[in-house]
Enzyme design. Sequence first.
Site, PDB file in Angstrom:
ATOM      1  N   ASP A  41     -66.025  62.173  -0.486  1.00 36.64           N
ATOM      2  CA  ASP A  41     -67.185  62.475   0.344  1.00 36.64           C
ATOM      3  C   ASP A  41     -66.671  62.878   1.730  1.00 36.64           C
ATOM      4  OD1 ASP A  41     -69.854  62.532   1.263  1.00 36.64           O
ATOM      5  OD2 ASP A  41     -70.352  60.840  -0.032  1.00 36.64           O
ATOM      6  N   ASP A  56     -71.307  66.122   3.102  1.00 38.99           N
ATOM      7  CA  ASP A  56     -72.518  65.461   3.562  1.00 38.99           C
ATOM      8  C   ASP A  56     -73.352  66.387   4.448  1.00 38.99           C
ATOM      9  OD1 ASP A  56     -74.010  62.877   3.825  1.00 38.99           O
ATOM     10  OD2 ASP A  56     -73.459  63.086   5.940  1.00 38.99           O
ATOM     11  N   GLU A 101     -74.244  68.810  -0.084  1.00 37.31           N
ATOM     12  CA  GLU A 101     -75.516  68.083  -0.069  1.00 37.31           C
ATOM     13  C   GLU A 101     -76.520  68.905   0.726  1.00 37.31           C
ATOM     14  OE1 GLU A 101     -77.494  63.822   1.250  1.00 37.31           O
ATOM     15  OE2 GLU A 101     -76.021  64.784   2.539  1.00 37.31           O
ATOM     16  N   HIS A 104     -77.152  57.727  -3.891  1.00 35.37           N
ATOM     17  CA  HIS A 104     -77.184  56.546  -3.038  1.00 35.37           C
ATOM     18  C   HIS A 104     -78.288  56.574  -1.988  1.00 35.37           C
ATOM     19  CE1 HIS A 104     -74.845  59.586  -0.933  1.00 35.37           C
ATOM     20  NE2 HIS A 104     -75.157  58.977   0.201  1.00 35.37           N
ATOM     21  N   ASP A 105     -79.048  57.663  -1.917  1.00 34.89           N
ATOM     22  CA  ASP A 105     -80.107  57.800  -0.920  1.00 34.89           C
ATOM     23  C   ASP A 105     -81.512  57.777  -1.518  1.00 34.89           C
ATOM     24  OD1 ASP A 105     -78.442  57.997   1.315  1.00 34.89           O
ATOM     25  OD2 ASP A 105     -78.203  60.159   1.085  1.00 34.89           O
TER      26      ASP A 105
END
Length: 538
Positions: free
Chosen positions: A99, A195, A258, A319-320
């Site tokens: 990430d 990200d 993302e 994860h969000d």
Amino acid sequence: MQELPWWQSAVIYEIYPRSFQDSNADGIGDLNGILQRFDYLVRLGIDALWISPIYRSPMADFGYDVADYCSIDPIFGTMADFDRLLQEAHRRGLRVILDFVPNHTSNQHPWFSDSRSSRQSPKRDWYLWRDEPNNWMSNFGGSAWERDEATGEYYYHSFLKEQPDLNWRNPAVRTGMFDALRFWLEKGVDGFRVDVMWLMIKDDQYRDNPSNPDYGPGQSSGNSLLTIYNSNRSEVHAVVAEMRSVVDNYPGRVLIGEIYLPVKELMTYYGEDGKGANLPFNFLLLQSAWNAQAVAQVISEYMSVLPAGAWPNWVLGNHDNARIATRVGVQQARVAAMLLLTLPGTLTMYYGEEIGLTNVTISPEEVKDPAEKNQPGIGLGRDPERSPMPWDDSPLAGFTNGQPWLPLSADHASINVEALEQDEGSIFHLYRKMIALRRIHPALVAGAIGSVIADENLLRYERSNGAEHFLVLLNLGRNPIEAATAGGIIVVDTGLHRQAERVENMVRLHDAEGVLIRIDIQASEPGAGCDGLTAKPR
């Protein structure tokens, strides 16, 4: 499929490292813990693991506030631990995706310490400073501008005040960040998930954002404005193309972005001539209503607007966002698994999906997520989907010998890896079976997808590559239905009890059931397809 780059046929598995496996009894997952579970990942059949941030960080946002891009935070281990993990992953045929967090750093990063030291600092322009703030809002609530007492100016932060945004218009910033990419590429990592890629460039005139006419009670204050000047700026595509060129200098690597944008804007991140992100993350299923009409529309629209040569990808959870089994229900989670694993392109799973893990209830005193702490009670907290992985039915679920950093799932005594591996009819074995089928049937990975049809609660579509022809039938409803089909054999069903069952003109589906049918070759010849076949309620 041997001719495809590895990432085009891959099933990627996201690991939130704090919650996967603890190896040193501090209640927080770590690199050695991930390494301990490699046998499990191989048994499941995944191709690559994407690890959420493990860089040195003060953990204001649990690793998404990076203080050193070229080190490992001691919470997760050492660089030697990472090198061992990478070597062992490659030995087992697993790829490792890191990430990368380029939009902002920690306020404890040396770059920011230098930048805030004075207005004359050589690194002042590495971040976004202004004498007076405009109206831009933080994604975590409140103004996105923080006054720094030392110099009397305001710096911009898309998220927490501890996460100042970098100025990607500055060539020196690009050089510094690309050097960080090269550091990990030289080590042998197989790619990056980037990200908030769409936030990296802001309006150079700092114009105020207009009001959002759809803003209302219960929403984050960050939604009060339309973010036209601090997100998705056209100049970001040149940055993404540069980043891609860095990655492309290392053969066999992948760049994933993302991006939370409408589908047509999402497609622009593939870049001109395909020189942007290899895979701009497709979150449309993650955001879709769970009914046949909505899902059919998502699939059809996405596939219809893919640029020439662009490779599709699909995501159900991360994860969000709330876990898929919580969003659609435990029974429909099996249907969702068959949906994901029969769509074309690259697929991404979130740890725990394969055992039907649901969101964990977090009491106010247990909250860790700053998004929830900043704006409590409106559903922004992400702790519920970040709970520790339950490995067995022991009191601490095999995750740790210490105090877990977040609560374990209340049902971990029955919903855990060990129990579901022993149950041949479990959702774990459905995932394992479907992943295995993708390895041996090219039609399920790179074949055409056609006839995406919603008929009341039935979703149906075909996958074919000429040599093979499959029909997918998914009941997204709560009542049994009968669906018309050409003759064939059920390869797998969501309940794992109908394998090799012969079907002819009709197949009965129980509520929340799906089947993958291998259509007889003669039935799949021109003029003998499944277009227009309908479902009948029963």
